[in-house]
Design a protein around this motif. Structure first.
Motif, short mmCIF file in Angstrom:
data_model
loop_
_atom_site.label_atom_id
_atom_site.label_comp_id
_atom_site.label_asym_id
_atom_site.label_seq_id
_atom_site.Cartn_x
_atom_site.Cartn_y
_atom_site.Cartn_z
N LEU A 112 -27.33 -30.30 10.26
CA LEU A 112 -27.20 -29.39 9.19
C LEU A 112 -28.64 -29.21 8.72
CD1 LEU A 112 -24.69 -31.71 8.59
CD2 LEU A 112 -24.13 -29.79 7.14
N PHE A 113 -28.88 -27.69 8.95
CA PHE A 113 -30.35 -27.22 8.35
C PHE A 113 -29.75 -25.97 7.07
CE2 PHE A 113 -31.97 -29.07 12.00
CZ PHE A 113 -33.09 -29.78 11.43
N VAL A 114 -29.39 -26.62 6.08
CA VAL A 114 -28.93 -25.93 4.96
C VAL A 114 -29.85 -26.01 3.46
CG1 VAL A 114 -26.68 -25.72 5.98
CG2 VAL A 114 -27.02 -27.54 4.36
N PRO A 115 -29.96 -25.12 2.86
CA PRO A 115 -30.62 -25.44 1.39
C PRO A 115 -29.73 -26.10 0.68
CG PRO A 115 -29.54 -23.22 1.48
CD PRO A 115 -29.57 -23.82 2.93
N GLY A 116 -30.53 -26.83 -0.52
CA GLY A 116 -29.69 -27.83 -0.98
C GLY A 116 -28.47 -27.25 -2.03
N PRO A 117 -28.67 -25.92 -2.38
CA PRO A 117 -27.37 -25.75 -3.05
C PRO A 117 -26.28 -25.29 -2.24
CG PRO A 117 -29.23 -24.18 -3.76
CD PRO A 117 -29.75 -25.02 -2.74
N ALA A 118 -26.37 -25.41 -1.14
CA ALA A 118 -25.09 -25.31 0.17
C ALA A 118 -24.45 -26.57 0.36
CB ALA A 118 -25.67 -24.68 1.38
N VAL A 119 -25.05 -27.68 -0.08
CA VAL A 119 -24.81 -28.99 0.22
C VAL A 119 -23.12 -29.23 -0.48
CG1 VAL A 119 -25.30 -31.49 0.24
CG2 VAL A 119 -26.81 -29.94 0.71
N GLU A 120 -23.14 -28.96 -1.76
CA GLU A 120 -22.03 -29.41 -2.43
C GLU A 120 -20.47 -29.08 -1.64
OE1 GLU A 120 -21.47 -31.11 -5.01
OE2 GLU A 120 -23.83 -31.44 -5.65
N GLU A 121 -20.62 -27.90 -1.18
CA GLU A 121 -19.37 -27.34 -0.75
C GLU A 121 -19.06 -27.76 0.97
OE1 GLU A 121 -19.00 -23.28 -0.28
OE2 GLU A 121 -21.09 -22.95 -0.03
N LEU A 122 -20.17 -28.47 1.40
CA LEU A 122 -20.12 -28.86 2.86
C LEU A 122 -20.01 -30.66 2.80
CD1 LEU A 122 -23.36 -27.39 4.36
CD2 LEU A 122 -20.90 -26.57 4.99
N ILE A 123 -19.91 -31.15 1.50
CA ILE A 123 -19.72 -32.67 1.80
C ILE A 123 -18.42 -33.04 2.14
CG2 ILE A 123 -19.73 -34.84 0.37
CD1 ILE A 123 -22.41 -33.98 -0.88
N GLU A 124 -17.33 -32.32 1.33
CA GLU A 124 -16.15 -32.82 1.24
C GLU A 124 -15.48 -32.48 2.79
OE1 GLU A 124 -12.88 -34.80 0.15
OE2 GLU A 124 -14.44 -34.46 -1.05
N PRO A 125 -15.49 -31.11 3.34
CA PRO A 125 -15.23 -31.12 4.72
C PRO A 125 -15.67 -32.24 5.87
CG PRO A 125 -16.52 -29.43 4.14
CD PRO A 125 -16.14 -30.34 2.99
N LEU A 126 -17.01 -32.44 5.69
CA LEU A 126 -17.68 -33.28 6.47
C LEU A 126 -17.05 -34.91 6.51
CD1 LEU A 126 -21.31 -31.96 6.37
CD2 LEU A 126 -19.72 -32.74 8.64
N LEU A 127 -16.90 -35.39 5.12
CA LEU A 127 -16.18 -36.54 4.87
C LEU A 127 -14.76 -36.66 5.44
CD1 LEU A 127 -17.36 -37.44 1.10
CD2 LEU A 127 -18.11 -38.48 3.18
N GLU A 128 -14.21 -35.56 5.21
CA GLU A 128 -12.61 -35.61 5.65
C GLU A 128 -12.61 -35.44 7.24
OE1 GLU A 128 -8.76 -32.52 5.45
OE2 GLU A 128 -10.47 -32.47 4.08
#
Length: 224
Positions: A47-63
Motif C-alpha cells: 500500500l502506498f496511500v495517503p494518511g486519510p485513506a487508511v481508515e477505510e482500508l484497515i477493516e477489509p485488510l484485517l478481514e
C-alpha cells in the motif's frame, strides 16, 4: 507470489511496473476500492496511500487476513493495532521509507548518535528536500532520522521540482563537522523495497503483529 497493489500514484505505479501482470491483484485506488474477498486472492498487500485513506482500508485488510506492507506517512496508527493483528494472527509492517539503502543509513545514524558523546557540544541538523506535491513536512523519513540518531535535531524542509527525496544530516561542533546524505534517484527503490518487505512477511520466521521495516531488515542482517 501475488500482490494486492493498493495506491496507483507515483510509487504505487512503480510497483506495478516491476511486477509481472500475473502477480498483480487489482490494482486498487480511490475509484476501485478493495473488498476483503478480492484481497484474499493475494499472498500479500502493498500500500502506498495517503494518511486519510487508511481508515477505510484497515477493516477489509484485517478481514482478508493477508500480510500488508504499508508505505503511509502522516497517519496516527491505532494504539491497539499490534494487539489486534496478533490476536488475528496477521502480519503487517510500516515504513516511512522503503529504500533498503536507507536502512543501511539508519544503522550509520545509530552509530553517529551513540558516538557523538565524544564531541564537545555538538549540534544536529536534518534537512530534507522533496517534490512540490509531497503533502507532509517534515517528511516521515526526516522524523525517522532524528529517531534513529537518538538526539534532538533541528529539522528543516524544502519542496521543489520533482525531487524523489534527499535527506541530509550535519553534525557540527566548533572544531569539526560530519555530513551524511542519502538521495533517491528513482522511485523504483521504494517499490523494490516494498516488494522485498512483503516477501519477508509471508515467511514463517516473522511473527504476527505490526512491525517496522527496520526490525525485519535487522533480523535478516543477523542471518547473513
Amino acid at each position: 507470489m501475488k500482490f494486492a497493489v493498493i495506491g496507483t500514484g507515483k510509487t504505487g505505479g512503480k510497483v506495478l511496473e516491476i511486477l509481472d501482470k500475473d502477480q498483480i491483484v487489482g490494482p486498487f485506488d480511490s475509484t476501485n476500492k478493495p473488498s476483503a474477498k478480492e484481497l484474499e486472492k493475494a499472498d500479500a498487500a502493498i500500500l502506498f496511500v495517503p494518511g486519510p485513506a487508511v481508515e477505510e482500508l484497515i477493516e477489509p485488510l484485517l478481514e482478508s487476513g493477508i500480510p500488508a506492507a504499508w508505505g503511509t506517512t502522516g497517519y496516527e496508527w491505532p494504539g491497539d493495532l499490534d494487539a489486534q493483528l496478533k490476536q488475528k494472527n496477521i502480519k503487517w509492517l510500516r515504513a516511512s521509507n522503503f529504500s533498503l539503502g536507507m536502512n543501511i543509513v539508519r544503522r550509520c545514524l545509530n552509530v553517529i548518535g551513540q558516538s557523538s558523546s565524544v564531541l564537545t557540544d555538538p549540534t544536529f541538523h536534518i534537512h530534507e528536500i522533496h517534490h512540490v506535491h509531497k503533502q507532509d513536512a517534515p517528511s516521515g523519513t526526516a522524523i525517522s532520522w532524528e529517531e534513529w540518531l537518538g538526539k534532538d535535531a533541528e529539522i528543516t524542509s524544502e519542496r521543489k521540482g520533482d525531487i524523489k527525496g534527499i535527506h541530509q544530516l550535519e553534525v557540527s561542533s566548533d572544531t569539526e563537522s560530519i555530513k551524511l546524505e542519502h538521495e533517491a534517484h528513482d522511485r523504483k527503490i521504494f517499490a523494490e523495497g516494498a516488494i522485498w518487505a512483503a516477501e519477508q512477511l509471508v515467511k514463517e520466521e516473522v511473527d504476527p503483529g505490526f512491525h517496522r521495516l527496520s526490525t525485519i531488515f535487522d533480523n535478516i542482517m543477523k542471518q547473513l
